[in-house]
Design an enzyme around this catalytic site. Structure first.
Site, short mmCIF file in Angstrom:
data_model
loop_
_atom_site.label_atom_id
_atom_site.label_comp_id
_atom_site.label_asym_id
_atom_site.label_seq_id
_atom_site.Cartn_x
_atom_site.Cartn_y
_atom_site.Cartn_z
N LYS A 279 7.58 -13.40 2.72
CA LYS A 279 7.46 -11.95 2.48
C LYS A 279 8.03 -11.19 3.67
O LYS A 279 7.88 -11.63 4.82
CB LYS A 279 5.97 -11.63 2.29
CG LYS A 279 5.64 -10.22 1.85
CD LYS A 279 4.14 -10.11 1.57
CE LYS A 279 3.73 -8.72 1.12
NZ LYS A 279 2.29 -8.65 0.78
N SER B 30 -3.00 -8.88 -2.68
CA SER B 30 -1.54 -8.92 -2.81
C SER B 30 -0.90 -10.30 -2.96
O SER B 30 0.31 -10.39 -3.18
CB SER B 30 -0.89 -8.23 -1.61
OG SER B 30 -0.96 -6.85 -1.81
N SER C 37 1.24 -6.66 -3.58
CA SER C 37 2.48 -6.28 -2.96
C SER C 37 3.42 -7.44 -2.68
O SER C 37 4.59 -7.22 -2.35
CB SER C 37 2.18 -5.55 -1.65
OG SER C 37 1.54 -6.44 -0.73
N1 GLN Z 1 -2.73 -3.39 -3.86
C1 GLN Z 1 -3.61 -3.27 -2.73
C2 GLN Z 1 -3.18 -2.11 -1.87
O1 GLN Z 1 -2.28 -1.46 -2.26
C3 GLN Z 1 -3.62 -4.55 -1.95
C4 GLN Z 1 -2.46 -4.66 -1.08
C5 GLN Z 1 -2.43 -5.91 -0.30
O2 GLN Z 1 -3.23 -6.82 -0.50
N2 GLN Z 1 -1.52 -5.93 0.64
O3 GLN Z 1 -3.73 -1.86 -0.84
#
Ligand code: GLN
Length: 471
Positions: A56, A155, A131
């Site tokens: 990532k 994410s 994400s």
């Molecule tokens: N979707 C969640 C957020 O937007 C989790 C994001 C993540 O785990 N990086 O914060």
């Protein structure tokens, strides 16, 4: 398999599929080829000899793009390599590319990337989740056998569920965060996406273990997989009622119920229980996570990293112009929210209260784990949604995480494994089963997932796009 052969397969699939999917921001074919040739020449082979992987874009690999999916860090190249990545390289795995992501890991669809949305390999008109959007899509399309992602509130698990792959968030502190660009430091975990729990275990065994470069890394020996279990007899599985509401989407409920039957058939005892604080988790998460994000993102001011826009020529003007122009809408929203909840006068009402809720959530889980060994639940309230569908409604996007943030707030290990598909408009959309364990019982969670996968075939299903081309 030789490292060169494995690399050739990966590059061939990237060539074939990634124009449509858009999982990767950068592919380092030349560097990977040199490394693969060197590995094949060497006498001793590491535990992950020749396995290609992608990372990532918020994890550092020296000399490679570390943009965090943001204009703010467009073109920024990491000056050093993250501990988890270095451990993989030391065991013979070969980094071949950098995966797309929501800007600074803010999002649940991949659409917050400044560099375009990744598409879901099961249906290109849908989001892959986020994400860790590119990491999940790359594994789903079998470009690579595994990928690293980060999980702050879901994410790794949520995109794994939406893309039909296995996604694991370890106990907080089990994998070093050194070289993971911070979002919410008390929540961030490096996670693994792969096609099976057994592969996650092989990767976790390499990347886990204490690291003196991360003060929050747990002072523990590296993860070791539990012995294989042929059934789940004696295992008590808790079903939190709050995760199975009466209005749970039928497309998720049906495969989940099948999965629970499978767990029962394997000998597990299923026990319904309550986690009453669940309903406060999203609110607490979006206070704690934005507070920490606003503080972590203060460093992007145009002085040391990435973008710089002169503005009116003053120093303050340069800060404002740079941050105003180079952060996307979601990053700005989170900085505003986080700054607000930490500001004098509001701190007690918001941030401090959220910390208390966080503690109550942890206590709920601890009480549950006095009665059961693991918890089972859906990973995501819906299968993959259409690109664009939730973009204009940030709250709807935040609710994607309702089933994953409680475990993040409590720092617990959790996995998402494919448990079937829902048919919609003539396409099959994967659904994920989430298994959650007590802190540091990573081996337990993974061994249950491994047993489930040995008895079922869902994790072997391929998206139609790649089904023809992959053996
Ligand atoms: N979707 C969640 C957020 O937007 C989790 C994001 C993540 O785990 N990086 O914060």
């Amino acid at each position: 398999m030789s490292a060169r052969a494995a690399l050739a397969t990966a590059l061939d699939r990237i060539e074939r599929y990634d124009e449509d999917i858009g999982a990767l921001l950068e592919v380092d074919a030349a560097g990977a080829a040199a490394r693969a040739a060197e590995l094949d020449r060497s006498e001793s082979h590491g535990a992950l000899h020749g396995m290609p992987f992608v990372v990532k874009a918020n994890m550092c690999i020296e000399g490679r793009i570390a943009s965090c999916g943001s204009r703010m860090l467009e073109g920024y190249r990491a000056p050093y390599t993250a501990s988890a990545v270095q451990r993989l390289i030391d065991e013979g795995a070969v980094p071949i590319g950098i995966a797309n992501m929501d800007e600074f890991a803010f999002g649940s669809s991949g659409e917050n990337s400044s560099f375009g949305s990744t598409r879901n390999p099961w249906d290109l008109s849908r989001a892959p989740g986020g994400s860790s959007s590119g990491s999940a899509a790359a594994v789903a399309a079998r470009m690579v056998p595994f990928a690293l992602g980060s999980d702050t509130g879901g994410s790794v698990r949520q995109p794994a569920a939406l893309c039909g792959v296995t996604g694991y968030k370890p106990t907080y502190g089990v994998v070093s965060r050194h070289g993971l660009i911070a979002f919410g430091s008390s929540l961030d975990a490096v996670g693994v996406l792969a096609t099976s729990a057994a592969d996650v275990e092989r990767v976790l065994a390499v990347i886990s273990g204490a690291d003196e470069r991360d003060a929050t890394s747990a002072l523990r020996a590296p993860f070791e997989p539990a012995p294989a279990r042929t059934d789940l007899r004696g295992l008590r599985v808790g079903l939190p009622r709050e995760y199975f509401p009466a209005d749970l989407d039928g497309r998720v409920r049906q495969p989940l119920e099948q999965a629970l039957d499978d767990l029962r058939r394997l000998g597990a005892e299923l026990v319904e229980l309550d986690l009453p604080t669940t309903r406060h988790a999203i609110a607490a998460y979006y206070v704690v996570a934005t507070a920490e994000a606003s503080s972590n993102l203060a460093r992007y001011d145009g002085v040391r990293y990435g973008a710089r826009i002169a503005g009116d020529g003053s120093l303050q003007g340069m800060f404002a112009a740079t941050r105003g122009a180079a952060f996307g809408a979601e990053a700005l929203r989170r900085i505003l929210l986080g700054t607000y909840v930490l500001s004098s006068g509001y701190y007690d009402a918001w941030y401090l209260r959220a910390l208390k809720v966080r503690r109550a959530i942890l206590r709920d889980f601890q009480a549950a784990f006095e009665r059961v060994d693991v918890l089972a639940a859906p990973t995501s309230p819906t299968p993959a949604f259409r690109l664009g569908e939730k973009l204009s409604d940030p709250l709807a996007m935040y609710l994607c995480d309702v089933l994953t943030v409680p475990t993040s707030l409590a720092g617990l290990p959790a996995i998402s494994v494919p448990c079937g598909c829902a048919a919609e408009d003539g396409v099959e959309l994967p659904v994920g089963l989430q298994l959650i364990g007590p802190a540091f019982e990573d081996a337990r969670v993974l061994s249950v997932a491994r047993c489930y996968q040995a008895a079922t075939e869902h994790h072997r299903r391929l998206p139609p796009l790649v089904a023809g081309g992959v053996a």
